[in-house]
Design a protein around this motif. Structure first.
Motif, PDB file in Angstrom:
ATOM      1  N   CYS A 185       0.790  -1.218  -0.263  1.00 15.00           N
ATOM      2  CA  CYS A 185      -0.211  -0.205   0.249  1.00 15.00           C
ATOM      3  C   CYS A 185       0.868   1.404  -0.019  1.00 15.00           C
ATOM      4  O   CYS A 185       2.117   1.542   1.239  1.00 15.00           O
ATOM      5  CB  CYS A 185      -0.544   0.079   1.572  1.00 15.00           C
ATOM      6  SG  CYS A 185      -1.642   1.829   1.252  1.00 15.00           S
TER       7      CYS A 185
ATOM      8  N   ASN B 205       1.741  -0.889   4.107  1.00 14.31           N
ATOM      9  CA  ASN B 205       1.397  -1.673   4.707  1.00 14.31           C
ATOM     10  C   ASN B 205       1.881  -3.017   3.174  1.00 14.31           C
ATOM     11  O   ASN B 205       1.762  -2.581   1.939  1.00 14.31           O
ATOM     12  CB  ASN B 205      -0.171  -2.282   5.600  1.00 14.31           C
ATOM     13  CG  ASN B 205       0.165  -1.969   7.354  1.00 14.31           C
ATOM     14  OD1 ASN B 205       1.188  -1.605   7.712  1.00 14.31           O
ATOM     15  ND2 ASN B 205      -0.823  -1.149   7.223  1.00 14.31           N
TER      16      ASN B 205
ATOM     17  N   ILE C 176      -0.191  -6.796   2.152  1.00 11.24           N
ATOM     18  CA  ILE C 176      -1.302  -7.017   2.100  1.00 11.24           C
ATOM     19  C   ILE C 176      -1.243  -8.428   0.994  1.00 11.24           C
ATOM     20  O   ILE C 176       0.018  -8.405  -0.174  1.00 11.24           O
ATOM     21  CB  ILE C 176      -2.295  -6.264   1.438  1.00 11.24           C
ATOM     22  CG1 ILE C 176      -2.615  -4.889   2.915  1.00 11.24           C
ATOM     23  CG2 ILE C 176      -3.357  -7.009   1.598  1.00 11.24           C
ATOM     24  CD1 ILE C 176      -3.775  -4.351   1.914  1.00 11.24           C
TER      25      ILE C 176
ATOM     26  N   CYS D 294      -4.546   0.427  -0.370  1.00 15.61           N
ATOM     27  CA  CYS D 294      -4.907  -0.750   0.417  1.00 15.61           C
ATOM     28  C   CYS D 294      -6.668  -0.526   0.869  1.00 15.61           C
ATOM     29  O   CYS D 294      -6.949   1.008   0.748  1.00 15.61           O
ATOM     30  CB  CYS D 294      -4.814  -0.489   1.714  1.00 15.61           C
ATOM     31  SG  CYS D 294      -4.764   0.142   2.996  1.00 15.61           S
ATOM     32  N   TYR D 295      -7.338  -1.417   1.103  1.00 16.71           N
ATOM     33  CA  TYR D 295      -8.969  -0.763   1.375  1.00 16.71           C
ATOM     34  C   TYR D 295      -9.384   0.369   2.594  1.00 16.71           C
ATOM     35  O   TYR D 295      -9.566   1.196   2.103  1.00 16.71           O
ATOM     36  CB  TYR D 295      -9.874  -1.957   1.448  1.00 16.71           C
ATOM     37  CG  TYR D 295     -11.037  -2.206   2.252  1.00 16.71           C
ATOM     38  CD1 TYR D 295     -11.968  -1.273   1.330  1.00 16.71           C
ATOM     39  CD2 TYR D 295     -11.787  -1.945   3.104  1.00 16.71           C
ATOM     40  CE1 TYR D 295     -13.197  -1.250   1.036  1.00 16.71           C
ATOM     41  CE2 TYR D 295     -13.464  -2.242   3.950  1.00 16.71           C
ATOM     42  CZ  TYR D 295     -13.673  -1.026   2.066  1.00 16.71           C
ATOM     43  OH  TYR D 295     -15.531  -1.178   2.945  1.00 16.71           O
TER      44      TYR D 295
ATOM     45  N   ASN E 125     -11.273  -7.658  -2.026  1.00 18.99           N
ATOM     46  CA  ASN E 125     -10.815  -7.379  -0.284  1.00 18.99           C
ATOM     47  C   ASN E 125     -11.421  -5.366  -0.653  1.00 18.99           C
ATOM     48  O   ASN E 125     -10.818  -4.496   0.151  1.00 18.99           O
ATOM     49  CB  ASN E 125     -10.061  -7.410   0.726  1.00 18.99           C
ATOM     50  CG  ASN E 125     -10.182  -9.124   0.975  1.00 18.99           C
ATOM     51  OD1 ASN E 125     -11.163  -9.201   1.224  1.00 18.99           O
ATOM     52  ND2 ASN E 125      -9.334  -9.523   0.298  1.00 18.99           N
TER      53      ASN E 125
ATOM     54  N   ASN F  42      -9.213  -3.692  -1.905  1.00 17.96           N
ATOM     55  CA  ASN F  42      -7.752  -2.822  -2.553  1.00 17.96           C
ATOM     56  C   ASN F  42      -7.277  -2.723  -4.069  1.00 17.96           C
ATOM     57  O   ASN F  42      -7.743  -3.732  -4.606  1.00 17.96           O
ATOM     58  CB  ASN F  42      -6.604  -4.016  -2.019  1.00 17.96           C
ATOM     59  CG  ASN F  42      -6.889  -4.655  -0.746  1.00 17.96           C
ATOM     60  OD1 ASN F  42      -6.817  -3.254   0.633  1.00 17.96           O
ATOM     61  ND2 ASN F  42      -6.889  -5.702  -0.653  1.00 17.96           N
TER      62      ASN F  42
ATOM     63  N   TYR G 219      -4.982  -2.157  -7.196  1.00 16.64           N
ATOM     64  CA  TYR G 219      -4.043  -2.170  -7.771  1.00 16.64           C
ATOM     65  C   TYR G 219      -3.830  -1.756  -9.111  1.00 16.64           C
ATOM     66  O   TYR G 219      -4.443  -1.756  -9.708  1.00 16.64           O
ATOM     67  CB  TYR G 219      -4.226  -3.590  -8.132  1.00 16.64           C
ATOM     68  CG  TYR G 219      -4.613  -4.963  -6.962  1.00 16.64           C
ATOM     69  CD1 TYR G 219      -5.602  -5.001  -6.243  1.00 16.64           C
ATOM     70  CD2 TYR G 219      -3.000  -5.943  -6.913  1.00 16.64           C
ATOM     71  CE1 TYR G 219      -5.854  -6.284  -5.114  1.00 16.64           C
ATOM     72  CE2 TYR G 219      -3.044  -6.785  -5.821  1.00 16.64           C
ATOM     73  CZ  TYR G 219      -4.444  -6.899  -5.217  1.00 16.64           C
ATOM     74  OH  TYR G 219      -4.548  -7.990  -4.071  1.00 16.64           O
TER      75      TYR G 219
END
Lengths: 121, 121
Positions: free
Chosen positions: A77, A82, A84, A114-115, B99, B101, B103
């Motif tokens: 991310c 982070n 994942i 990331c989410y 989820n 996220n 990309y």
DNA sequence: TCATTTTTTAGAACCATTCTAAATTTATTT
DNA sequence: AAATAAATTTAGAATGGTTCTAAAAAATGA
């Protein structure tokens, strides 16, 4: 398995996260260990070489350590830094290309957001 | 484009190889330039940021610089350390996983043994 | 030309990691 | 158990690649 190595192993194995040496070292301190930085590195190298944990190397970032030994890739991310876990097709290869070069390993790294960070932005 | 940047660009652009700063710096010296290490780094950063050349970052190795701007992956020869261009499917992405996220880029690195090193071994 | 911004220089600083040498611990042999 | 050998930890210095800082030089603009 020395006491130091056991402690390092327990720390890495206690979380699905991908810990940096810095983070591992501060956990070590919480356990009132007198362990020194070099020993953390030595122990991590030992644990990686003997297949207890996995080292994740990412250009420009310090190494991360992962208890998850199953083949998988990572999404980095770009907001929070982070890593994942991402399912991977194949990591170990065994083929030659048209020029005769031999391939035995493939490493894939994804970059994105990331989410959780998307919700914050 | 300053003289220094132009020289660095010419060096990188004169070979299909993937040069390290060290190698670029010794080419610089051959051109009787009084350029200093920091300027090589500054210039390379400038050239990368402005799309003249491409930076290849590989964990544990110093950065390499490549005149080839077309999307491609690399095979790192574990014997000689050379990087070999490998055609790539897609590098730039634009999707969300289950989820949520996001990309946007994929970086693939192969490890293996190049053809030349196989013959030597 | 004077002022402002950008770039280069020189060398120190930085960060993650490894190395070295001595001290300590663990394992092996007697 | 004692003695010896081997492995590990410690402490801190060293390393390597890269970035930073402050001053000097060059380029750009008014």
């Amino acid at each position: 398995m020395t006491k130091q190595r056991q402690l390092i192993y327990n720390i890495v194995n206690s979380t699905p996260d991908h810990l940096k040496v810095e983070e591992i070292f501060s956990e070590v301190k919480k356990n009132n260990s007198t362990m020194v930085f070099a020993t953390v590195y030595n122990s991590l190298n030992y644990l990686v070489e003997n297949g207890y944990i996995r080292r994740i190397r990412i250009p420009g970032l310090p190494d991360h350590f992962d208890r998850n030994l199953q083949p998988h890739d990572h999404l980095l991310c770009e907001e929070c830094g982070n890593l994942i876990d991402v399912p991977s097709q194949e990591e170990k290869l065994n083929f030659f290309d048209a020029n005769g070069n031999y391939y035995h390993k493939k490493q894939v790294l994804y970059y994105g957001i990331c989410y959780l960070c998307q919700k914050k932005l």
